[in-house]
Design a protein around this motif. Sequence first.
Motif, PDB file in Angstrom:
ATOM      1  N   ASN A  66      42.451  46.773  47.506  1.00  0.00           N
ATOM      2  CA  ASN A  66      41.223  47.549  47.357  1.00  0.00           C
ATOM      3  C   ASN A  66      41.223  48.302  46.038  1.00  0.00           C
ATOM      4  O   ASN A  66      42.269  48.519  45.428  1.00  0.00           O
ATOM      5  CB  ASN A  66      41.027  48.510  48.537  1.00  0.00           C
ATOM      6  CG  ASN A  66      42.171  49.485  48.662  1.00  0.00           C
ATOM      7  OD1 ASN A  66      42.292  50.399  47.865  1.00  0.00           O
ATOM      8  ND2 ASN A  66      43.017  49.288  49.657  1.00  0.00           N
ATOM      9  N   SER A 105      35.562  49.206  46.227  1.00  0.00           N
ATOM     10  CA  SER A 105      35.495  47.887  46.856  1.00  0.00           C
ATOM     11  C   SER A 105      35.300  47.984  48.364  1.00  0.00           C
ATOM     12  O   SER A 105      35.735  48.938  48.999  1.00  0.00           O
ATOM     13  CB  SER A 105      36.754  47.080  46.550  1.00  0.00           C
ATOM     14  OG  SER A 105      37.889  47.679  47.153  1.00  0.00           O
ATOM     15  N   VAL A 108      37.939  42.113  48.969  1.00  0.00           N
ATOM     16  CA  VAL A 108      38.593  41.385  47.880  1.00  0.00           C
ATOM     17  C   VAL A 108      38.939  40.022  48.454  1.00  0.00           C
ATOM     18  O   VAL A 108      39.442  39.926  49.571  1.00  0.00           O
ATOM     19  CB  VAL A 108      39.874  42.101  47.390  1.00  0.00           C
ATOM     20  CG1 VAL A 108      40.536  41.324  46.261  1.00  0.00           C
ATOM     21  CG2 VAL A 108      39.575  43.530  46.955  1.00  0.00           C
ATOM     22  N   THR A 117      35.777  40.715  43.928  1.00  0.00           N
ATOM     23  CA  THR A 117      35.690  41.909  44.740  1.00  0.00           C
ATOM     24  C   THR A 117      34.226  42.302  44.850  1.00  0.00           C
ATOM     25  O   THR A 117      33.487  42.240  43.875  1.00  0.00           O
ATOM     26  CB  THR A 117      36.536  43.072  44.169  1.00  0.00           C
ATOM     27  OG1 THR A 117      36.397  44.212  45.021  1.00  0.00           O
ATOM     28  CG2 THR A 117      36.154  43.445  42.753  1.00  0.00           C
TER      29      THR A 117
END
Length: 176
Positions: A66, A105, A108, A117
């Motif tokens: 992330n 994000s 991903v 992402t």
Amino acid sequence: MKYINNLIYIICVGLASIQMNAQRIVTDKSEVNFNISAGAIFSVDGTFTGMQGDFNFDETDIQNSNFDICINSKSIDTDNAKRDKHLKSDDFFAVETYPSICFKSVSVSKTKTGFETSGNLTLHGITKLVTIPFTFKNNTFQGKLEINRFDYNIGEDYGTFRVGETATVSIICQVI
């Protein structure tokens, strides 16, 4: 009691692994570059710096990767002090009101050519979902996306003849 000890152990190992996957952004080697047409004759290149935040990427554990990263909007640099001052004004980026541009994000994933992402880009006080295709080699994230400035109410009074509608944005984020 044994159950509680095992649970505590699992939680501690999980937290430790999260900390081990976090990378530190090398701020002086990370930047966001942009290119946008200007005056229907030429284009303007610029850079934002001051990147910071949480960068957690592991090619072997994509699901738990992330990003929560911001850049300093006051750092805009087009190699023209007069233009930079105008871009920092309320006509464009309003940097006193919106000092950061941030991406957080929500997913991903791996793609045929690298990764991507998707997440929330907050720019000029407006948040929109965007997708950034990227590669990650030698501890360097390189991504590119197109941003329509009207989606973020940037330079609305300047039409599209003097300033292009869409900017190409390239992100370079080096981590250790």
